[in-house]
Design a protein around this motif. Sequence first.
Motif, PDB file in Angstrom:
ATOM      1  N   ALA A 106       0.846  -1.206   0.000  1.00  0.00           N
ATOM      2  CA  ALA A 106       0.000   0.000   0.000  1.00  0.00           C
ATOM      3  C   ALA A 106       0.879   1.253   0.000  1.00  0.00           C
ATOM      4  O   ALA A 106       0.574   2.243  -0.685  1.00  0.00           O
ATOM      5  CB  ALA A 106      -0.917  -0.003   1.221  1.00  0.00           C
ATOM      6  N   GLY A 107       1.982   1.210   0.739  1.00  0.00           N
ATOM      7  CA  GLY A 107       2.900   2.345   0.777  1.00  0.00           C
ATOM      8  C   GLY A 107       3.518   2.590  -0.602  1.00  0.00           C
ATOM      9  O   GLY A 107       3.655   3.738  -1.044  1.00  0.00           O
ATOM     10  N   LEU A 108       3.876   1.509  -1.257  1.00  0.00           N
ATOM     11  CA  LEU A 108       4.448   1.614  -2.607  1.00  0.00           C
ATOM     12  C   LEU A 108       3.436   2.246  -3.568  1.00  0.00           C
ATOM     13  O   LEU A 108       3.774   3.147  -4.343  1.00  0.00           O
ATOM     14  CB  LEU A 108       4.867   0.213  -3.078  1.00  0.00           C
ATOM     15  CG  LEU A 108       5.447   0.070  -4.484  1.00  0.00           C
ATOM     16  CD1 LEU A 108       6.693   0.932  -4.679  1.00  0.00           C
ATOM     17  CD2 LEU A 108       5.798  -1.402  -4.765  1.00  0.00           C
ATOM     18  N   ASP A 109       2.198   1.802  -3.493  1.00  0.00           N
ATOM     19  CA  ASP A 109       1.153   2.343  -4.376  1.00  0.00           C
ATOM     20  C   ASP A 109       0.924   3.831  -4.110  1.00  0.00           C
ATOM     21  O   ASP A 109       0.830   4.634  -5.043  1.00  0.00           O
ATOM     22  CB  ASP A 109      -0.174   1.584  -4.182  1.00  0.00           C
ATOM     23  CG  ASP A 109      -0.078   0.156  -4.712  1.00  0.00           C
ATOM     24  OD1 ASP A 109       0.828  -0.120  -5.522  1.00  0.00           O
ATOM     25  OD2 ASP A 109      -0.910  -0.682  -4.295  1.00  0.00           O
ATOM     26  N   ARG A 110       0.819   4.165  -2.803  1.00  0.00           N
ATOM     27  CA  ARG A 110       0.563   5.580  -2.447  1.00  0.00           C
ATOM     28  C   ARG A 110       1.697   6.472  -2.944  1.00  0.00           C
ATOM     29  O   ARG A 110       1.461   7.528  -3.531  1.00  0.00           O
ATOM     30  CB  ARG A 110       0.438   5.710  -0.930  1.00  0.00           C
ATOM     31  CG  ARG A 110      -1.005   5.859  -0.431  1.00  0.00           C
ATOM     32  CD  ARG A 110      -1.064   6.354   1.005  1.00  0.00           C
ATOM     33  NE  ARG A 110      -0.160   5.657   1.896  1.00  0.00           N
ATOM     34  CZ  ARG A 110      -0.436   4.493   2.496  1.00  0.00           C
ATOM     35  NH1 ARG A 110      -1.603   3.896   2.290  1.00  0.00           N
ATOM     36  NH2 ARG A 110       0.449   3.920   3.306  1.00  0.00           N
ATOM     37  N   ALA A 111       2.927   6.045  -2.718  1.00  0.00           N
ATOM     38  CA  ALA A 111       4.083   6.861  -3.119  1.00  0.00           C
ATOM     39  C   ALA A 111       4.140   7.012  -4.640  1.00  0.00           C
ATOM     40  O   ALA A 111       4.409   8.098  -5.162  1.00  0.00           O
ATOM     41  CB  ALA A 111       5.369   6.215  -2.600  1.00  0.00           C
ATOM     42  N   THR A 112       3.847   5.918  -5.345  1.00  0.00           N
ATOM     43  CA  THR A 112       3.876   5.968  -6.810  1.00  0.00           C
ATOM     44  C   THR A 112       2.815   6.945  -7.324  1.00  0.00           C
ATOM     45  O   THR A 112       3.080   7.753  -8.229  1.00  0.00           O
ATOM     46  CB  THR A 112       3.632   4.558  -7.386  1.00  0.00           C
ATOM     47  OG1 THR A 112       4.592   3.675  -6.822  1.00  0.00           O
ATOM     48  CG2 THR A 112       3.758   4.542  -8.901  1.00  0.00           C
ATOM     49  N   ASP A 113       1.625   6.895  -6.730  1.00  0.00           N
ATOM     50  CA  ASP A 113       0.554   7.799  -7.171  1.00  0.00           C
ATOM     51  C   ASP A 113       0.914   9.256  -6.889  1.00  0.00           C
ATOM     52  O   ASP A 113       0.710  10.133  -7.732  1.00  0.00           O
ATOM     53  CB  ASP A 113      -0.768   7.460  -6.458  1.00  0.00           C
ATOM     54  CG  ASP A 113      -1.346   6.138  -6.962  1.00  0.00           C
ATOM     55  OD1 ASP A 113      -0.828   5.622  -7.977  1.00  0.00           O
ATOM     56  OD2 ASP A 113      -2.287   5.616  -6.322  1.00  0.00           O
ATOM     57  N   LEU A 114       1.473   9.489  -5.698  1.00  0.00           N
ATOM     58  CA  LEU A 114       1.790  10.878  -5.326  1.00  0.00           C
ATOM     59  C   LEU A 114       2.847  11.460  -6.269  1.00  0.00           C
ATOM     60  O   LEU A 114       2.688  12.556  -6.810  1.00  0.00           O
ATOM     61  CB  LEU A 114       2.288  10.907  -3.878  1.00  0.00           C
ATOM     62  CG  LEU A 114       2.451  12.273  -3.215  1.00  0.00           C
ATOM     63  CD1 LEU A 114       2.111  12.169  -1.734  1.00  0.00           C
ATOM     64  CD2 LEU A 114       3.859  12.837  -3.367  1.00  0.00           C
ATOM     65  N   LEU A 115       3.900  10.712  -6.492  1.00  0.00           N
ATOM     66  CA  LEU A 115       4.977  11.214  -7.357  1.00  0.00           C
ATOM     67  C   LEU A 115       4.517  11.298  -8.816  1.00  0.00           C
ATOM     68  O   LEU A 115       4.838  12.246  -9.525  1.00  0.00           O
ATOM     69  CB  LEU A 115       6.212  10.313  -7.242  1.00  0.00           C
ATOM     70  CG  LEU A 115       6.936  10.412  -5.905  1.00  0.00           C
ATOM     71  CD1 LEU A 115       7.835   9.198  -5.671  1.00  0.00           C
ATOM     72  CD2 LEU A 115       7.767  11.705  -5.831  1.00  0.00           C
ATOM     73  N   VAL A 117      11.284   1.182 -11.070  1.00  0.00           N
ATOM     74  CA  VAL A 117      11.609   0.914  -9.662  1.00  0.00           C
ATOM     75  C   VAL A 117      10.518   0.030  -9.057  1.00  0.00           C
ATOM     76  O   VAL A 117      10.807  -0.954  -8.363  1.00  0.00           O
ATOM     77  CB  VAL A 117      11.755   2.225  -8.860  1.00  0.00           C
ATOM     78  CG1 VAL A 117      12.043   1.920  -7.389  1.00  0.00           C
ATOM     79  CG2 VAL A 117      12.883   3.076  -9.441  1.00  0.00           C
ATOM     80  N   GLY A 118       9.260   0.350  -9.331  1.00  0.00           N
ATOM     81  CA  GLY A 118       8.139  -0.407  -8.768  1.00  0.00           C
ATOM     82  C   GLY A 118       8.183  -1.874  -9.161  1.00  0.00           C
ATOM     83  O   GLY A 118       8.026  -2.772  -8.320  1.00  0.00           O
ATOM     84  N   GLU A 119       8.423  -2.121 -10.459  1.00  0.00           N
ATOM     85  CA  GLU A 119       8.468  -3.519 -10.932  1.00  0.00           C
ATOM     86  C   GLU A 119       9.621  -4.285 -10.282  1.00  0.00           C
ATOM     87  O   GLU A 119       9.536  -5.476 -10.025  1.00  0.00           O
ATOM     88  CB  GLU A 119       8.656  -3.551 -12.453  1.00  0.00           C
ATOM     89  CG  GLU A 119       7.370  -3.340 -13.219  1.00  0.00           C
ATOM     90  CD  GLU A 119       7.627  -3.041 -14.689  1.00  0.00           C
ATOM     91  OE1 GLU A 119       8.730  -3.342 -15.195  1.00  0.00           O
ATOM     92  OE2 GLU A 119       6.706  -2.486 -15.329  1.00  0.00           O
ATOM     93  N   MET A 120      10.704  -3.565 -10.005  1.00  0.00           N
ATOM     94  CA  MET A 120      11.877  -4.236  -9.423  1.00  0.00           C
ATOM     95  C   MET A 120      11.644  -4.581  -7.942  1.00  0.00           C
ATOM     96  O   MET A 120      12.027  -5.652  -7.478  1.00  0.00           O
ATOM     97  CB  MET A 120      13.084  -3.298  -9.581  1.00  0.00           C
ATOM     98  CG  MET A 120      14.418  -3.966  -9.614  1.00  0.00           C
ATOM     99  SD  MET A 120      14.978  -4.291  -7.984  1.00  0.00           S
ATOM    100  CE  MET A 120      15.163  -2.621  -7.411  1.00  0.00           C
ATOM    101  N   VAL A 121      10.997  -3.662  -7.182  1.00  0.00           N
ATOM    102  CA  VAL A 121      10.918  -3.886  -5.724  1.00  0.00           C
ATOM    103  C   VAL A 121       9.679  -4.675  -5.290  1.00  0.00           C
ATOM    104  O   VAL A 121       9.703  -5.318  -4.244  1.00  0.00           O
ATOM    105  CB  VAL A 121      10.998  -2.568  -4.906  1.00  0.00           C
ATOM    106  CG1 VAL A 121      12.304  -1.848  -5.183  1.00  0.00           C
ATOM    107  CG2 VAL A 121       9.808  -1.660  -5.154  1.00  0.00           C
ATOM    108  N   ARG A 122       8.613  -4.636  -6.087  1.00  0.00           N
ATOM    109  CA  ARG A 122       7.365  -5.267  -5.624  1.00  0.00           C
ATOM    110  C   ARG A 122       7.529  -6.749  -5.278  1.00  0.00           C
ATOM    111  O   ARG A 122       6.990  -7.213  -4.263  1.00  0.00           O
ATOM    112  CB  ARG A 122       6.232  -5.051  -6.634  1.00  0.00           C
ATOM    113  CG  ARG A 122       4.844  -5.301  -6.040  1.00  0.00           C
ATOM    114  CD  ARG A 122       3.734  -4.962  -7.006  1.00  0.00           C
ATOM    115  NE  ARG A 122       3.593  -3.546  -7.255  1.00  0.00           N
ATOM    116  CZ  ARG A 122       2.927  -2.714  -6.457  1.00  0.00           C
ATOM    117  NH1 ARG A 122       2.375  -3.155  -5.341  1.00  0.00           N
ATOM    118  NH2 ARG A 122       2.834  -1.442  -6.758  1.00  0.00           N
ATOM    119  N   PRO A 123       8.292  -7.527  -6.064  1.00  0.00           N
ATOM    120  CA  PRO A 123       8.434  -8.950  -5.698  1.00  0.00           C
ATOM    121  C   PRO A 123       9.298  -9.182  -4.454  1.00  0.00           C
ATOM    122  O   PRO A 123       9.350 -10.309  -3.948  1.00  0.00           O
ATOM    123  CB  PRO A 123       9.123  -9.570  -6.928  1.00  0.00           C
ATOM    124  CG  PRO A 123       9.124  -8.536  -7.994  1.00  0.00           C
ATOM    125  CD  PRO A 123       8.961  -7.215  -7.336  1.00  0.00           C
TER     126      PRO A 123
END
Length: 345
Positions: A77-86, A103-109
């Motif tokens: 959820a933190g990853l999603d929120r940060a991605t949306d904000l930026l 970055v998102g694709e790399m860290v999510r797994p």
Amino acid sequence: MNVHGVPHRSLREAPDGGAILAVDQTRLPGEFLECRLGSIGDVADAITAMRVRGAPLIGIAAAYGLALALRDDPSDAGLDRATDLLGATRPTAVNLAWALDRVGEMVRPLPPPVRAEAAWRSAGAIAESEVAACLAIGRHGAELLRRLERPAGRALQILTHCNAGWLATVDWGTALAPIYRLHDAGVPVHVWVSETRPRNQGLLTAWELGAHGVPFTVIADNAAGHLLARRNVDAVLVGADRITRSGDVGNKIGTLLKALAAREFRVPFYVAAPLSTVDLSIRDGASIPIEERSPGEVVGTSTLPAINPGFDVTPASFVTAIITERGVAAATEAALAALRAGDSA
Ligand code: MRU
């Protein structure tokens, strides 16, 4: 590039690892200083306020912003929120979404505890690969410009718009990279710098060219047609914020008028951009989101009715060629696809 003999980058990691340090572009050309961005809020504010600006640079800054956010909340959820904000800070340059996706694709797994560190390293890798892309653009672009016909003994005359130099890309620049390369190799080159109202990014270009020692002259945006008509320009060379897969080019407002004039007077019109600026998801320039900025940038505090589109779209048919890190391509779907063919290799 150099600032009076000292090499600088427009964004770097703070030595203590707790932040990024970025040149505050709103203070230039008057003051050259860095701001410390230690949280996602700092990074988002800096992009929105254009302290950090330029398509590749905002992508890199956003990637670091995501890493900083994950230090506080590495959950999905933190990853999603940060991605949306930026992702919502500025709409036109596709490099922003491109870098956040990478970055998102790399860290999510990854397990949450290791995400922040992995994202920080990924942001650093993106910065280095964009700098390498700019260096390669410089090489390919310099070869192209070197071959332009011009009167014997006269410096190469290049007209540029906005700021597509190292300030906008960490190092080298896109449109300015070939110019730095030619200048450093001893080829006489002079740059006509279009001031780029209303935000005057041309003054950033003038500042960085001057600090590196490249000869230039600032012109009012409206003077470009006159110079092109009088044959004072050998080529127009600009950057891009988003290139569609068919080669339409979204770039700073005012680019289209230069392309129109260049076409009329048969002056080559080149676009320099890394492949991170090519948006394969859209074909037609009409689909490029155009940032609508405050009318106050145009009419100040008056209440005169005004609009302020930040970008325009130059049709592919007006573009002589696109200079990328993988070489020079025609502004066509086939040529751009051929360049992208090695992406997954
Ligand atoms: O100042 P911005 O962020 O609104 O402008 C973006 C740009 O720097 C330019 O459009 C530039 O030509 C492409 S980015 C190297």
